[in-house]
Write a protein that holds these residues in place. Sequence first.
Motif, PDB file in Angstrom:
ATOM      1  N   TYR A 105       0.968  -1.226   0.015  1.00  0.00           N
ATOM      2  CA  TYR A 105       0.095   0.078  -0.028  1.00  0.00           C
ATOM      3  C   TYR A 105       0.995   1.223  -0.248  1.00  0.00           C
ATOM      4  CZ  TYR A 105      -4.081   3.046   0.720  1.00  0.00           C
ATOM      5  OH  TYR A 105      -5.116   3.691   0.643  1.00  0.00           O
ATOM      6  N   GLY A 106       2.175   1.252   0.750  1.00  0.00           N
ATOM      7  CA  GLY A 106       2.792   2.211   0.650  1.00  0.00           C
ATOM      8  C   GLY A 106       3.304   2.645  -0.623  1.00  0.00           C
ATOM      9  N   GLU A 107       3.279   1.596  -1.683  1.00  0.00           N
ATOM     10  CA  GLU A 107       3.797   2.057  -3.002  1.00  0.00           C
ATOM     11  C   GLU A 107       2.784   2.926  -3.513  1.00  0.00           C
ATOM     12  OE1 GLU A 107       4.858  -0.789  -6.515  1.00  0.00           O
ATOM     13  OE2 GLU A 107       6.020  -1.388  -4.776  1.00  0.00           O
ATOM     14  N   ARG A 108       1.655   2.948  -3.247  1.00  0.00           N
ATOM     15  CA  ARG A 108       0.330   3.575  -3.844  1.00  0.00           C
ATOM     16  C   ARG A 108       0.049   4.720  -3.240  1.00  0.00           C
ATOM     17  NH1 ARG A 108       0.925  -1.271  -4.814  1.00  0.00           N
ATOM     18  NH2 ARG A 108       0.470  -2.396  -6.662  1.00  0.00           N
ATOM     19  N   ASP A 109      -0.023   4.669  -1.855  1.00  0.00           N
ATOM     20  CA  ASP A 109       0.122   6.106  -0.903  1.00  0.00           C
ATOM     21  C   ASP A 109       1.218   6.094  -0.060  1.00  0.00           C
ATOM     22  OD1 ASP A 109      -0.751   7.791   0.674  1.00  0.00           O
ATOM     23  OD2 ASP A 109      -3.041   7.186   1.128  1.00  0.00           O
ATOM     24  N   HIS A 110       1.928   7.267  -0.398  1.00  0.00           N
ATOM     25  CA  HIS A 110       3.266   7.355   0.118  1.00  0.00           C
ATOM     26  C   HIS A 110       3.199   7.548   1.679  1.00  0.00           C
ATOM     27  CE1 HIS A 110       5.261   8.137  -3.931  1.00  0.00           C
ATOM     28  NE2 HIS A 110       4.654   6.822  -3.750  1.00  0.00           N
ATOM     29  N   GLN A 123       5.965   8.491 -13.199  1.00  0.00           N
ATOM     30  CA  GLN A 123       4.669   8.219 -13.915  1.00  0.00           C
ATOM     31  C   GLN A 123       3.577   7.290 -13.019  1.00  0.00           C
ATOM     32  OE1 GLN A 123       5.510   6.361 -17.665  1.00  0.00           O
ATOM     33  NE2 GLN A 123       7.118   8.133 -17.996  1.00  0.00           N
ATOM     34  N   ARG A 124       4.412   6.736 -12.089  1.00  0.00           N
ATOM     35  CA  ARG A 124       3.545   5.870 -11.166  1.00  0.00           C
ATOM     36  C   ARG A 124       3.500   6.470  -9.705  1.00  0.00           C
ATOM     37  NH1 ARG A 124       5.647   3.642 -15.102  1.00  0.00           N
ATOM     38  NH2 ARG A 124       4.755   1.747 -16.306  1.00  0.00           N
ATOM     39  N   GLY A 125       3.766   7.656  -9.633  1.00  0.00           N
ATOM     40  CA  GLY A 125       3.320   8.488  -8.389  1.00  0.00           C
ATOM     41  C   GLY A 125       4.777   8.877  -7.714  1.00  0.00           C
TER      42      GLY A 125
END
Lengths: 202, 228
Positions: free
Chosen positions: A133-138, B213-215
């Motif tokens: 999840y950390g990869e998606r929401d820092h 590009q991936r945040g």
Amino acid sequence: MASDPRYVRRFSRTERTLHWVHASAFFVLLASGLILYLPSLSELVGRRPFVKDVHFDTALAWLVAIALVVALGDRRGLRRTLAELDAFDEDDRLWLRRIDRPQGRFNAGQKVNAALTAAFALLFTVSGFLLWYGERDHRFRFASTILLHDGLMYVSLVLLVGHLYLALIYPATRHALRGMTTGSVRRDWALQHHRKWVDEDG
Amino acid sequence: MDSPGETRRYGRRTFLAVTAAGLSSLAWGKPVWQAFSHATQPLQDALLPPGLLPDGWRIYTVAASMPRFDPGTWRLQIDGLVEQPQSLTYDELRRLPRAEQVSTFHCVTGWSVKNVRWAGVRFRDLLAPARPLANGTVLSFVSAEKPYVDTLTLRQAELHDAMLAYEMDGAPLAREHGAPVRVVIPEMYGYKNVKWVERITVADAVESGYWEQRGYDVDAWVGRSNGF
Ligand code: HEM
Ligand code: HEM
């Protein structure tokens, strides 16, 4: 089997399913995790995004399978087993100090191992989902998450080596494997290793 | 209870204590581990054969397999906003002024490798023959690992310890570390340190790299970006 007086029933079908589901998932997670972790394996295998997906999807499948086994299986039996694993009596405490005492269905070392295995499963899940999840929401990325996940891997590996040695190699204990596969073990073996349990169950 | 003596619930106590220690380690794990491994480094060096424990690197890739370096056919292209586009062979690259440094590599996922010894070429020396135009303020790095790209501004690339590296820890860069050349910019997280570089295009605007590009942040300063 149950009628044969030379054998006693040790693990229910639910318990055995739970053990082997957990063990299989653990091995797939360990193998895919090591490919992600060790440079030599990373180079050999390549396809990192795919291996990552295998790792993560196995984790999901593992959690769902555990939940299903508990939901569909003999929950009352599992609760009883849990209570047995939780309770350490005087003999257990002495056993942990290397004094030979008669043991119940699980010896004190197995009880400690079970508690650690459960705690590690929870911590693997929390740290693994944080990595994902950390990869998606820092905001959920912490510098220590990967250390926790790796540290658990190392400690589990040590426990696993001991576990496999006792289950597969060490002559005095390896008869236990029969209990985890067929469900029952020889009465004389059980009397020797888990006397209080056999005495209680008759 | 009919069992002798008192029973105690050590099972759940063990479970809860280990769980609490593990969860709280999310707050203290890295600093404590760094202090510990620093303190025990002489002991590790003395007791453990080198190569027994992993050296701390994780190999992050995005494609199905890693590029393979062939010294015969490999070229480094330097093009874009330059007066004199270049196509360097490996030998030509190695003949440019050599720079060496020891620096720490930080990955955005939390691991670091301390004291890596790099050798390579400073970007100023690398670009000089191509003579970048005045409006060329950005370097865009294209990896042989498709579709990996990333950019640095010229000012970032001219930091005193940024380089295009061809040696790591005394040996030619290994395949998994980006052979034959990779970007090294220790002030920024690993994803700016493009591996398997085959082309450097001088441009006038920053483009989003593969991870950006991936945040992820374009300016990936260690400790000051990506939520840290
Ligand atoms: C619910 C359980 C688990 C989840 C959700 C999970 C998830 C993850 C994720 C998301 C990563 C990061 C991949 C990446 O970005 O490179 C990872 C890495 C890893 N996992 Fe797991 N995992 C779980 C259980 C396990 C178990 C049981 C083991 C080993 C016994 C394991 C070993 C590893 C290893 C060695 C890595 C590589 C870490 C590194 O690069 O330092 N994981 N896991
Ligand atoms: C091929 C792999 C494995 C084999 C052959 C094996 C074998 C066994 C056997 C024979 C028992 C029953 C012991 C008894 O009679 O009391 C057992 C129990 C148990 N196993 Fe495994 N096992 C394997 C993998 C695993 C893995 C991967 C884990 C966890 C990560 C695990 C965790 C446990 C736990 C927690 C118990 C309960 C008793 C205890 O705490 O020691 N096993 N296993």
